[in-house]
Structure formats: structure tokens, C-alpha cells
Design an enzyme around this catalytic site. Sequence first.
Site, PDB file in Angstrom:
ATOM      1  N   CYS A 105      -0.353   0.804   3.705  1.00  0.00           N
ATOM      2  CA  CYS A 105      -0.040   0.160   2.429  1.00  0.00           C
ATOM      3  C   CYS A 105      -1.279  -0.282   1.659  1.00  0.00           C
ATOM      4  CB  CYS A 105       0.889  -1.036   2.649  1.00  0.00           C
ATOM      5  SG  CYS A 105       2.510  -0.578   3.285  1.00  0.00           S
ATOM      6  N   HIS A 355       7.587  -0.653  -4.278  1.00  0.00           N
ATOM      7  CA  HIS A 355       6.441  -0.534  -3.378  1.00  0.00           C
ATOM      8  C   HIS A 355       6.241   0.932  -2.971  1.00  0.00           C
ATOM      9  CE1 HIS A 355       3.601  -1.100  -0.269  1.00  0.00           C
ATOM     10  NE2 HIS A 355       4.312  -1.767   0.620  1.00  0.00           N
TER      11      HIS A 355
END
Length: 439
Positions: A105, A355
Amino acid sequence: MSAGTHQNAGADWHPPTTDPFEPVIVAARRTPIATAGHGLAQRSAERLAAPVLSALLADLGVESDQVADVLLGNTMGPGGNLARVAALAAGLGTRVPGVTVDRQCGSGLEAVTLAASQVRARRGDLYLAGGVESASTAPIRAWRPTSEGEEPRVYERAPFAPPPYADPEMGEAADLVAREAGVSRARQDAYAARSHARAIAATEAKAFADELVLLDGLDHDERPRAGLDVRRLSRLRPAFVPEAEGGTVTAGNSCGVNDGAAAVAVVSERVRARHGWPGLRLLDWECAGSDPARPGLGPVPAVRALLARNDLGLDDVGAIEFVEAFAGQVLACADALDLDPARICPEGGALALGHPWGASGAVLLVRLFSRMVRADGPALGLAAVAIGGGMGLAALVTRVGPGPGPQPGQGPGPGPGPRHSTDTPGGPPGTGPTPENEQ
């Protein structure tokens, strides 16, 4: 203390004497963030990233032969060096290379810090860096059979940590972090509701307009929900750990699964100053390791180390963006840092916007660029992201410019030169949304 109170915190702060090879972000763009399977579902990862790269060059008014390299983060794509494929798809030509980065991430933010390191090392004057994720088109992954007659074993993700370390699923880990930090379900739902409300308000105020590259008729982020309040969120059952076992993390106080791309143009300070471009100087960054069982806490040691090394506190920072993977995780980090959660993502974060894993770290910098590079923008900004496997990545930026060179609207600067030369890219950065690109 409210986010508004801190809007211009650090306004009188000034960085140390500027080195001509300090890295500066002078343009920042992203796609709308789409829900997987919806608005951008037909676009492969390189076809998400390519229009963003093209938009950056258009904003700067430079030719592709000025670009030293393209660096893109990605976590679930098909492989094959996606950054190079995207650069070619963007029409940058065969001489511009590319490198793909995987820090999960944190990949998009990591790609930008690597570009900044290249500028500091005097390897080039202009880099395009960011990240991209197409959850909609990500290939199905499988382990090869180990014996005759065995079927391939499909898996969702590769291991983030080997035995004997814990390697939990991210939702389960977020539940653990929230439970140990004493973050209640009510706080998580309230934080998530606020993120959606802020994103809706920012969308209506056109706060995202100048950063968006419009694709396939999509001109807005798909995930934000108007009217998603605490009452509605409270009806959702825990998604990862049963309520009887203390589960508090739900689909409503977690991020979604999304498609999107974001990137920035990083130049040397001498180039920025010669053109008089405003921007964000990348002051410093830190990646810290943490407990793989509690990956959501990774930003805590990263932010602490970064601020300490620069003799700064959070009260000095006027703009703060975290990747909001889970409300409980963000709140646990805020509590550990003694940070008012109201200061985080004042125009909504990943809980509302989405996201897209490999892109989200770069989205933070795009958001900081929009918030800071303006006359009343805060002087200092902080971006932070938690990373699977137990890591945290944080970056510190400061607003700079405009300088003595040509200003926007005054015509182009010097023409382009070789991509590794000391010549500067030409033309001031532009603003405004880029129309739909069918690359």
C-alpha cells in the site's frame, strides 16, 4: 484542536538553505477513483496510468524526451514492468525507461521518494512517479500444483511475512489494532461518516477538479456516499471478526476495493526556480518496520522518526493526509501520535474516496499538492501510509515558489533538452481537469 485551527500551522517555518538538486513536485494528477467492477473496470492498469502521465507533461508543457524515468507503484497487476508499459502507452517513446515498485500500500508514495532520490543524486531533472491499481483487471493468481493430479491453488495475495511471524488478513489485523488501542465501534463509525461527509462537501465545492484526469466519462470519485451517517453505519455487522469475539470493523468503516492511478512530476529545485514554478519540496521521508501482526500501526514509528530527524512536531504541520484503510487503524495511529483525528484528510480520505492499493500513497501527495500549492496554503504537509507485513511510510513536504522565472500565463520557458542534461524543461505547469483520454 480543530483541523481549521491548524490550517496554517507552520506558516512561518522555512526549510534550511536550498540545494539546487533538492526534489520538488511541480505537477500532480490522478484519475477519479472507481469502485472495482464499475466506472473504470474496462481499463487495464497501464491504460489507467498512461493518461495521468500524459496530463503531467501537458501541465508542464514539456516533451517526453525530457523525462529521465517513469516510476510507478503497483501491487496486483500482471507484471511485465507495468511502468515501462504505461510509459509506452502514454506515447513517451522508446527512450524513456520505466521501473515498477512494490511496497504494497506504500508503493505509490515509495515510487515518488525513489524519484526524489534520483534527483538528489543528480541522475536527472524530471521524473514522473506515482502508482496505479486496477483491481477490476488484476489477474487470478495460483500456486503451481506440487503433485500429479493436484489442482492449482488460487490465492488472493502473496504472504506478507513468513513463519513464525504472524501474517493476518488486513481486516482481522485492523480489528486487533482497534481492540488493543481501545478504539470503539462508535468512534470508528463516526470517523467513517465524517470522511464521507467531507468528501461529498469537497466534491460539491469542486476541490478535486484541478487534479482529476477524466476517463471513460467518469468525472468524480465513485465511492463517497451522501447521507452515510452513524445511524446507517451502525446497522452493519462486523466483516472480519464476529461481534461475539469483539469485532468492530465493518464494510462501512473500512475502505473499498478500487481502481485508479495517481502521479506527480518531480524536478530539481534549480529547474523549479528557473521557471518560477510553485510546488512542494520533498524535504524528507522515512520507512519504518513494525509488528507484522499489527501492520496498521506502521505509520506511528515512521512519523515519529521523520519529525524527530527534522526537529518538528505535529503542531508544526499544517496539512496531514493518511491512507484511511480502516477507521480503527487510523484512530489508533492518531491516538498513539497524540494527533487530533479531525486534522486528518479534511476533504475525505480512502474510507470515502477509495483505496487503489498501489496508487493510494501517490494520491496523498496529489491531495497535498491541491491543498498546499496556493496562496493561503499551509507551509508543511505530511503523508503517511500503513503497509502490509508491518511497515509504515511517511513523507514531509513544504510549499515553495513561485520563484523569479516565467509565471503561469506568461508563456513558455526554455525549450526541452536531453533528458539527463542540465537543461530545464520548458513551460509553466497548467491547471484544470484534463478531458477524457482514450489511450
